[in-house]
Each structure stands twice: as structure tokens, then as C-alpha cells.
Design a protein around this motif. Sequence first.
Motif, PDB file in Angstrom:
ATOM      1  N   ILE A 156       0.854  -1.520   0.428  1.00 12.82           N
ATOM      2  CA  ILE A 156      -0.311  -0.078   0.464  1.00 12.82           C
ATOM      3  C   ILE A 156       0.798   1.280   0.137  1.00 12.82           C
ATOM      4  N   LEU A 157       1.095   2.130  -0.681  1.00 13.95           N
ATOM      5  CA  LEU A 157       2.147   2.555  -1.039  1.00 13.95           C
ATOM      6  C   LEU A 157       1.990   4.466  -1.730  1.00 13.95           C
ATOM      7  N   ASN A 158       0.029   4.123  -0.898  1.00 12.68           N
ATOM      8  CA  ASN A 158      -0.188   6.092  -1.283  1.00 12.68           C
ATOM      9  C   ASN A 158      -1.162   5.757  -0.535  1.00 12.68           C
ATOM     10  N   ALA A 249      -0.136  -1.986  -4.985  1.00 13.52           N
ATOM     11  CA  ALA A 249       0.800  -2.439  -5.686  1.00 13.52           C
ATOM     12  C   ALA A 249       2.000  -4.101  -5.607  1.00 13.52           C
ATOM     13  N   SER A 250       1.278  -5.029  -7.136  1.00 12.70           N
ATOM     14  CA  SER A 250       2.383  -5.908  -6.585  1.00 12.70           C
ATOM     15  C   SER A 250       3.020  -5.990  -7.528  1.00 12.70           C
ATOM     16  N   VAL A 251       4.638  -6.581  -7.324  1.00  7.48           N
ATOM     17  CA  VAL A 251       5.295  -6.469  -8.458  1.00  7.48           C
ATOM     18  C   VAL A 251       6.401  -7.768  -8.104  1.00  7.48           C
ATOM     19  N   TRP A 252       6.083  -8.523  -9.527  1.00 11.54           N
ATOM     20  CA  TRP A 252       7.228 -10.061  -8.740  1.00 11.54           C
ATOM     21  C   TRP A 252       7.400 -10.712 -10.370  1.00 11.54           C
ATOM     22  N   LYS A 253       8.446 -11.353  -9.952  1.00 13.29           N
ATOM     23  CA  LYS A 253       9.282 -12.370 -11.375  1.00 13.29           C
ATOM     24  C   LYS A 253       8.368 -14.049 -11.371  1.00 13.29           C
ATOM     25  N   GLU A 254       8.016 -14.109 -13.110  1.00 14.41           N
ATOM     26  CA  GLU A 254       7.782 -15.286 -13.308  1.00 14.41           C
ATOM     27  C   GLU A 254       8.500 -16.124 -14.302  1.00 14.41           C
ATOM     28  N   GLY A 255       9.427 -17.162 -14.184  1.00 14.40           N
ATOM     29  CA  GLY A 255      10.658 -17.298 -15.388  1.00 14.40           C
ATOM     30  C   GLY A 255      11.456 -16.189 -15.379  1.00 14.40           C
ATOM     31  N   ASN A 256      11.687 -15.260 -16.555  1.00 18.45           N
ATOM     32  CA  ASN A 256      12.191 -14.599 -16.665  1.00 18.45           C
ATOM     33  C   ASN A 256      11.681 -12.871 -17.009  1.00 18.45           C
ATOM     34  N   ARG A 257      10.036 -13.275 -16.494  1.00 20.18           N
ATOM     35  CA  ARG A 257       9.475 -12.197 -17.273  1.00 20.18           C
ATOM     36  C   ARG A 257       8.634 -11.480 -15.650  1.00 20.18           C
ATOM     37  N   ILE A 258       9.210 -10.282 -15.950  1.00 21.36           N
ATOM     38  CA  ILE A 258       8.568  -8.810 -13.835  1.00 21.36           C
ATOM     39  C   ILE A 258       7.686  -9.103 -14.501  1.00 21.36           C
ATOM     40  N   ILE A 259       6.484  -8.577 -13.655  1.00 19.94           N
ATOM     41  CA  ILE A 259       5.463  -8.690 -13.984  1.00 19.94           C
ATOM     42  C   ILE A 259       5.037  -7.311 -12.163  1.00 19.94           C
ATOM     43  N   GLY A 260       3.909  -6.221 -12.983  1.00 22.26           N
ATOM     44  CA  GLY A 260       3.537  -5.982 -12.127  1.00 22.26           C
ATOM     45  C   GLY A 260       2.028  -5.557 -11.846  1.00 22.26           C
ATOM     46  N   SER A 261       1.421  -4.994 -10.931  1.00 24.46           N
ATOM     47  CA  SER A 261       0.173  -4.057 -11.431  1.00 24.46           C
ATOM     48  C   SER A 261       0.022  -3.389  -9.922  1.00 24.46           C
TER      49      SER A 261
END
Length: 414
Positions: A156-158, A249-261
Motif C-alpha cells: 500500500i504505497l499511496n 501495488a504488486s511486482v513479482w518474477k515469473e520465469g524470466n518475466r517481471i510482472i506488475g500491477s
Amino acid sequence: MTVLKVAILGFGTVGEGVYRIIQSHADELQKVIGKKVEVAACLVKNKQKARDIHENVLVTDDFEEILGLPQLDIVVEAIVGKEPTFTYLTKAIQRRCHIVTANKEMFAHHGNELLELAKEYHVSVGFEATVAGGIPVIQTLRQLLQVNRISKIQGILNGTSNFILTEMREKKQSFAESLLLAQRNGYAEADPTNDVEGFDAFYKTMILSRIAFGEEPDWLTVEREGITGITSELINAAEKLELRFKHVASVWKEGNRIIGSVKPVLVGKEHPFYHVEGVENAVNVHSDIVGRITLQGPGAGMFPTASAMIEDLVYVSVNQKDKRCFSQYQSQAKEQPDEFWLIHGIKGTVNSQITVIEEPVEGFFVIKAAKKELEHLALQHKAVRYFSILEFEKSLVGQFEINENSSIQTFIHI
């Protein structure tokens, strides 16, 4: 006595907070750094305005005057916007000054350039205050990254968005009423778009991604949804399930991809974000050794943000080189499991891949489904809205009986 000369760019709420702390904590700073810290200059918009600044401090609206000082060791920047701040900090580094910034938008766009330039000129960059106000999340990640492999960060960044959602729930107010209160209290700007539409949290997420993974997701692929569509009806339906809306806010690594939302989600009582209220911020870090840790604290205001900048001032002044070991390991890409969702706006027959669990309020349903099924459903039903329920399995115990083999062909009447 050796003296450390500091310039403060911007003398608004945060810049003034930095100045006040340097004055009030002079002895503590000297003990930690080994030098006396003095403010040599302040960059302001209107130098004619009366301010409580010592007469020996240069007060100017011309950055070139600051660069021309005979001694300048650290430049602390507390302005908003990408420019002219990026230009100022570039020139400061070229002057061989350490820099400290609280500017998340500028740093999200130009942080890598500043870090590379700082390396070339053998100076340090402090940017703790760009992410979560008074929470030392970047320093924590630097320590975790010594050995731990981080798999996901949620936050929770805001504080503005969190305050609005809290007020809507506690006072049974509309979004517009809660936003107006946030503006009256000084938590929201006259134009609150950056906060309520998730841009502020997005910039912070990109900065965290660089720290945790050494890279960031493609900005165009990051799902970003604000809180303007959260209604009293949605909050009421969530309350029936003892859930709360949070802008996460979320950011995570899946395989060689960085995914955010960055989007509104629902959390239950057992989730660490459930009791993060008002203008508080929180960051949840998932790693392979220590497991999950949560940092929580004030995310905005004069002294929380200024505190983070002062800690960075100490960090850069003792010339601690950035020893971050970015996690370059590859996590295994896995098929996304079914998740729990709160959904409404459907008319007709739900397909066989969606389990309907509960109808807390007429027209609102808790379901279990893969995200791709909901995306397909949303294409068929333009009015549909759905929100992820984080870790809902834990709060299901003793409440709902889920039959995984139940008929999944369900007709929903709205």
C-alpha cells in the motif's frame, strides 16, 4: 572541525522538514557521520517570502548560485516533477556531490541514468523517500538481497488512496466526499489524479522492482487501475464478508518475466494489510529464506518523508557504496491457479470454469476462477467488475463449504 555542506532543493513541507531535522538532530548526525552537518543553501521559488532559515544560509531561486558555492557535498532534492529536477541532480553529480531525492516520478523515469552517472563520478544516490515515506523499505531490501531471493513485493504505497478508502468504509461516505476530506486535510492535491488513479504507486513500484530484481516490467504491460470506481455498494458487499478494499501495488518474477500491477483488491482479517488504515503505508516482501515480512508506517507528511531523506543523507555521506546483489535467478513459470474474486454486473449463465461460492449482497458474488476466465467474461458482459481477494482461503475456514466438484453451471440473476 570537518563540516559537511548540504543544499536543499525545495522548501515545501518535506524540504522544510529536512532543514528542521538537521537543526534539531545536529549532535546525533555528527556522532554518526563524524562531521558537523550544515545547510549551506536552499533553493526556493520565491526568495522574497519570509522563512525561518538562518541568515548564514544562501536562499536563492537560481540553482547555478548553489553550484557555485565553494564547498558543496550533498544535494537533497524535495521538488515535484521530472524537470528541472533531473537536470539539477545531473549537474550536482557532475559537481561530484552525493544526491538524495524524494521525487518518485523523476526517479522512476531517470533513476537508472542518475545511478550510472553517480557511478562514473564516484558519488552515491539516496532514494529511500521515493517509495514509502517513513518506512525504510529500500534499506531493508538492500539487507535482504545479501542472500535472500525475493519473489514478490506487495504494498500500500499511496496514503491518499488508503485514506479515502478508509473514510468511505468507516464513515459510509461516497468517493467524492472522502476525496474532498482528503483535500481539506492536505493529503490530496487539488488535482488528485496521480494518487487516486494509481500513477504515484506505479512509479514507486517500478523503483522497488529495480531494487528487488535488477530490472522492471515493461511499463505498458503493467495493469494500473485507480480507486475512482469503488462505490459504497462495493464496500458494503465486502464488509458482509469481513473484507476491506485496499489499493495494492504488486511486482513479482515469473520465469524470466517481471510482472506488475496497481489495483484495488480485497483483504481479510488475517492479511497484514487489513489493519493498515488512513494515510499509513505498508510493504509486504516475500523471500525464500526469511519468508514474508511486513513493514508499516506513516507514508506521508513532513517528518516521515524527511526522516527517510535524513537517513539517506547519512547513508551517502559515509560513502557506503551500493552493494545490492540483484536477484538474477529464474523462477519457474507456472500456470496461474484459480483465485477468489468478488464480482458483480453479470447477467446470464456463468460457464463451467467458475465456481460460485457466496452471494453476500444481492447481485454481488464471491467466485473461484482463473483470471483468464474473468477476462473472457468481461468481454461478454461490459458491466462486469471483479476484484481479487488476497489469501481468501484462510478466511473461508468455518464460513463457507467449498465443494470443488460442485456443479459449476450457475445462473445468476441481477
